[in-house]
Design an enzyme around this catalytic site. Sequence first.
Site, PDB file in Angstrom:
ATOM      1  N   ASP A  38       7.229 -29.550 -45.982  1.00 28.36           N
ATOM      2  CA  ASP A  38       6.180 -28.745 -45.777  1.00 28.36           C
ATOM      3  C   ASP A  38       4.947 -29.389 -46.283  1.00 28.36           C
ATOM      4  OD1 ASP A  38       4.521 -26.133 -44.980  1.00 28.36           O
ATOM      5  OD2 ASP A  38       4.828 -25.716 -47.156  1.00 28.36           O
ATOM      6  N   ASP A 241       8.296 -21.210 -43.125  1.00 32.49           N
ATOM      7  CA  ASP A 241       9.156 -22.248 -43.355  1.00 32.49           C
ATOM      8  C   ASP A 241      10.715 -21.717 -43.188  1.00 32.49           C
ATOM      9  OD1 ASP A 241       7.048 -24.053 -43.787  1.00 32.49           O
ATOM     10  OD2 ASP A 241       7.067 -23.387 -45.791  1.00 32.49           O
TER      11      ASP A 241
HETATM   12  P1  ADP Z   1       0.752 -24.326 -42.647  1.00 32.06           P
HETATM   13  O1  ADP Z   1       1.809 -25.012 -41.804  1.00 32.06           O
HETATM   14  O2  ADP Z   1      -0.123 -25.168 -43.498  1.00 32.06           O
HETATM   15  O3  ADP Z   1       1.241 -23.108 -43.431  1.00 32.06           O
HETATM   16  P2  ADP Z   1      -0.111 -22.358 -40.684  1.00 32.06           P
HETATM   17  O4  ADP Z   1       0.930 -22.478 -39.393  1.00 32.06           O
HETATM   18  O5  ADP Z   1      -0.152 -21.226 -41.316  1.00 32.06           O
HETATM   19  O6  ADP Z   1      -0.258 -23.470 -41.467  1.00 32.06           O
HETATM   20  O7  ADP Z   1      -1.714 -22.356 -40.015  1.00 32.06           O
HETATM   21  C1  ADP Z   1      -2.216 -23.511 -39.188  1.00 32.06           C
HETATM   22  C2  ADP Z   1      -3.463 -23.379 -38.929  1.00 32.06           C
HETATM   23  O8  ADP Z   1      -4.033 -22.199 -38.626  1.00 32.06           O
HETATM   24  C3  ADP Z   1      -4.245 -23.477 -40.283  1.00 32.06           C
HETATM   25  O9  ADP Z   1      -4.320 -24.774 -40.738  1.00 32.06           O
HETATM   26  C4  ADP Z   1      -5.680 -22.871 -39.932  1.00 32.06           C
HETATM   27  O10 ADP Z   1      -6.583 -23.780 -39.361  1.00 32.06           O
HETATM   28  C5  ADP Z   1      -5.161 -21.817 -39.065  1.00 32.06           C
HETATM   29  N1  ADP Z   1      -5.019 -20.366 -39.601  1.00 32.06           N
HETATM   30  C6  ADP Z   1      -3.850 -19.954 -39.869  1.00 32.06           C
HETATM   31  N2  ADP Z   1      -4.351 -18.736 -40.478  1.00 32.06           N
HETATM   32  C7  ADP Z   1      -5.647 -18.547 -40.689  1.00 32.06           C
HETATM   33  C8  ADP Z   1      -6.342 -17.448 -41.129  1.00 32.06           C
HETATM   34  N3  ADP Z   1      -5.974 -16.591 -41.740  1.00 32.06           N
HETATM   35  N4  ADP Z   1      -7.700 -17.847 -40.937  1.00 32.06           N
HETATM   36  C9  ADP Z   1      -8.117 -18.937 -40.428  1.00 32.06           C
HETATM   37  N5  ADP Z   1      -7.348 -19.885 -40.028  1.00 32.06           N
HETATM   38  C10 ADP Z   1      -6.014 -19.771 -40.104  1.00 32.06           C
HETATM   39 MG    MG Z   2       3.789 -24.019 -47.249  1.00 33.92          MG
END
Ligand code: ADP
Ligand code: MG
Length: 292
Positions: A38, A241
């Site tokens: 991740d 994850d």
């Molecule tokens: P990661 O794999 O890094 O955990 P996520 O799947 O949680 O990423 O989120 C993917 C994308 O969605 C982030 O990179 C962001 O652009 C957007 N995102 C998720 N949660 C938020 C939030 N609370 N506010 C703004 N953007 C968000």
């Molecule tokens: Mg992470």
Amino acid sequence: ATPTSIMVGTGKGAESGILIKGAEHLEHAHKLTTIVLDKTGTITKGQPEVTDIVTLAGLAETELVRLAISAEKNSEHPLAQAIVAYGQQQGIALSDPESFTAIPGRGIEVTIEGQRILVGTRKLMKENGIEYEIAVATIEQLELQGKTVMLLAVENQLSGLLAVADTVKESSAQAVAELQKMGIEVWMMTGDNTRTAQSIAQVVGITNVMAEVLPEHKAAKVEALKQEGKVVGMVGDGINDAPALAIADVGFAIGTGTDVAIEAADITLIRGELTGLVAAIRLSKATMRNIK
Ligand code: ADP
Ligand code: MG
């Protein structure tokens, strides 16, 4: 397999911050051909900081930040916490949103003072029919620097961009190099966009990148690698994850991560560093050599 060598191995692991839930995991770890990492909180520190604010549609910067921090105050996402912390540093007061909805892997939707506010990815904007073409060049330029860009829309109009950057953990590149030296194929998997992911991957020496993977698809990606005949280890820290950690041949949780990830994993890397993963695989190899 002698129970004694497994016990010795498990004990040695615990001493070096590697918590192994059952003997079988120590027996499987030396067979891993592929490791999926991740990005946020695993390869990087998971403590992003706001680096750039871009106002659009004539909105003042303080107003953009005020809307962003008000919108994000109820989100548990590390990106949200970065935005809220930035607003506090600037001394900008926030308002309580009337409604809040998290859209996993995409962003959030809130109502503030009767206005509908969206904060998140391009996909989120596209799904809501919001034009963002005017900002694409700026977004891509920020992403090439390894920054994550969030788009903010007020009443269906793109009104600003907020970029954040996360720092790579000091030991990540070394750990990736050692895994590759052991003949293990290393992947990065993230919900973040491709350009940001590639930029971080390059810093740590990873060429195999799966980006823009929605939380609900992470486990299927691991399963697909298994279907190709690979023996897959997954390393992660987040709630997102957990299903992937559970489905992997060996799931490794970052010890500084969420309880949900630790529960789903087979092995916990207490120190939160990827060098612990290398040590766990070496320990498994050494233990199995003693057994044979
Ligand atoms: P990661 O794999 O890094 O955990 P996520 O799947 O949680 O990423 O989120 C993917 C994308 O969605 C982030 O990179 C962001 O652009 C957007 N995102 C998720 N949660 C938020 C939030 N609370 N506010 C703004 N953007 C968000
Ligand atoms: Mg992470």
